[in-house]
Design a protein around this motif. Structure first.
Motif, PDB file in Angstrom:
ATOM      1  N   HIS A  33       0.812  -1.221   0.000  1.00 37.70           N
ATOM      2  CA  HIS A  33       0.000   0.000   0.000  1.00 37.70           C
ATOM      3  C   HIS A  33       0.844   1.270   0.000  1.00 37.70           C
ATOM      4  O   HIS A  33       0.401   2.311  -0.495  1.00 37.70           O
ATOM      5  CB  HIS A  33      -0.946  -0.002   1.198  1.00 37.70           C
ATOM      6  N   SER A  51      -9.408  -3.336   4.441  1.00 39.21           N
ATOM      7  CA  SER A  51      -8.295  -2.400   4.373  1.00 39.21           C
ATOM      8  C   SER A  51      -8.389  -1.353   5.480  1.00 39.21           C
ATOM      9  O   SER A  51      -9.429  -0.726   5.686  1.00 39.21           O
ATOM     10  CB  SER A  51      -8.253  -1.712   3.005  1.00 39.21           C
ATOM     11  N   TYR A  52      -7.275  -1.208   6.206  1.00 38.86           N
ATOM     12  CA  TYR A  52      -7.181  -0.255   7.323  1.00 38.86           C
ATOM     13  C   TYR A  52      -8.305  -0.488   8.339  1.00 38.86           C
ATOM     14  O   TYR A  52      -8.783   0.445   8.977  1.00 38.86           O
ATOM     15  CB  TYR A  52      -7.200   1.182   6.816  1.00 38.86           C
ATOM     16  N   ILE A  61     -10.210   4.936   3.633  1.00 40.04           N
ATOM     17  CA  ILE A  61      -8.820   5.278   3.942  1.00 40.04           C
ATOM     18  C   ILE A  61      -7.895   4.757   2.852  1.00 40.04           C
ATOM     19  O   ILE A  61      -6.934   5.434   2.461  1.00 40.04           O
ATOM     20  CB  ILE A  61      -8.419   4.720   5.320  1.00 40.04           C
ATOM     21  N   ALA A  62      -8.193   3.573   2.331  1.00 40.14           N
ATOM     22  CA  ALA A  62      -7.325   2.978   1.299  1.00 40.14           C
ATOM     23  C   ALA A  62      -7.200   3.857   0.066  1.00 40.14           C
ATOM     24  O   ALA A  62      -6.162   3.846  -0.600  1.00 40.14           O
ATOM     25  CB  ALA A  62      -7.868   1.602   0.909  1.00 40.14           C
ATOM     26  N   ALA A  65      -4.010   5.772   0.042  1.00 47.98           N
ATOM     27  CA  ALA A  65      -2.719   5.088   0.086  1.00 47.98           C
ATOM     28  C   ALA A  65      -1.845   5.548  -1.081  1.00 47.98           C
ATOM     29  O   ALA A  65      -2.343   5.795  -2.181  1.00 47.98           O
ATOM     30  CB  ALA A  65      -2.935   3.573   0.012  1.00 47.98           C
TER      31      ALA A  65
END
Length: 225
Positions: A33, A51-52, A61-62, A65
Motif C-alpha cells: 500500500h 483495508s485499514y 482510507i485505502a 494510500a
C-alpha cells in the motif's frame, strides 16, 4: 504479463488473488500500500479484506494510500484494474467507479456460493465469457449493497456498464441486483463476489472465476500484437 496485487493493512484475499493470476498464466507481483510506483505491472487487482480495518467507511482510507495515486493514474491511461469486494469499495471511494457499497440490507454478514449472470463480456476482465453466461463464485460481505442515484443507475444500465448481476435472490440489497460494474472505457471492473476463490478444483465451487484472470491476460497479449 505482470499483474500487480495490492496488499493493504487488513487485506486477506491478496494471496488468493496472486494464486489466481498465476493459475491464469500471468506473473503475479506483490504491491504494498505504501509503494510509490507500480513496478512496471500491466494490470492491477485490488483484493478483498478489510483495508485499514474498514474504519470510517470501507475503502475510505485505502483510497489515500500512496499506491492508489499510481493505480488511479494507470486506470485513467487504460491499464486494467479489478476490484474485488473491498477492492470494489476502494474503486468507488477513489471515484474510478460510480456509486457506493453500504451495509447489507438484512444487517448480517453473508457467506455463500453465489450464482451470477455475465451482462457485459466486452471488458478487459470478462472477454473470455459470453453475455448471458451464468457462473458460480463465492460471496462474503457485510457491506456489499451497491447503491447509486436513479440517474446513475439508468446510465449504467443504458451504457451496458453492469457487468455482473445476482441470480437466485438478492443477497445484500444491491439496487437492481447489481453485483459488478465497469467504467466507460471497460478497463476498470469492480464486483462484490470473489472470483479468486473459484479457480481450482476442490477449492471452491468450481473454476468459473478463472475467466476473469484469463480475460485480462488475453487482453494484455492482444495489446502487445
Amino acid at each position: 504479463m505482470r499483474v500487480g496485487v495490492v496488499t493493504f493493512p487488513g487485506s486477506l484475499d491478496d494471496g488468493d488473488a496472486r494464486r489466481a493470476v498465476r493459475l491464469a498464466g500471468a506473473e503475479p507481483v506483490a504491491l504494498w500500500h505504501a509503494d510509490a510506483d507500480l513496478h512496471g505491472v500491466d494490470a492491477v487487482v485490488l483484493p478483498g479484506g478489510f483495508s485499514y480495518g474498514d474504519y470510517l467507511r470501507c475503502g475510505a482510507i485505502a483510497r489515500f494510500a500512496p499506491v492508489m495515486i499510481e493505480v488511479v493514474a494507470g486506470a485513467e491511461r487504460g491499464m486494467p484494474v479489478l476490484g474485488i469486494c473491498n477492492g470494489f469499495q476502494v474503486l468507488c471511494e477513489s471515484h474510478l467507479l460510480p456509486g457506493a457499497l453500504v451495509r447489507n440490507d438484512h444487517q448480517k454478514f453473508v457467506c455463500k456460493d453465489q450464482r451470477l449472470r455475465v451482462e457485459n463480456a466486452s471488458t478487459a476482465w470478462t472477454s473470455q465469457f459470453a453475455a448471458g453466461d451464468e457462473i458460480v463464485v463465492p460471496l462474503k460481505n457485510g457491506e456489499g449493497g451497491f447503491v447509486a442515484d436513479t440517474e446513475t443507475l439508468d446510465r449504467l444500465e443504458g451504457e451496458g456498464r453492469v457487468v455482473f448481476r445476482y441470480l437466485d435472490g438478492n443477497p445484500n440489497g444491491s439496487l437492481r441486483d447489481i453485483a459488478g460494474i465497469t467504467n466507460e472505457r471497460g478497463n476498470v471492473v469492480g464486483l462484490m463476489p470473489h472470483p479468486e476463490h473459484a479457480v481450482e478444483e476442490l477449492f471452491g465451487p468450481g473454476l468459473d472465476g478463472l475467466g476473469l484472470f484469463t480475460s485480462v491476460l488475453s487482453a494484455g497479449l492482444e495489446a502487445l500484437r
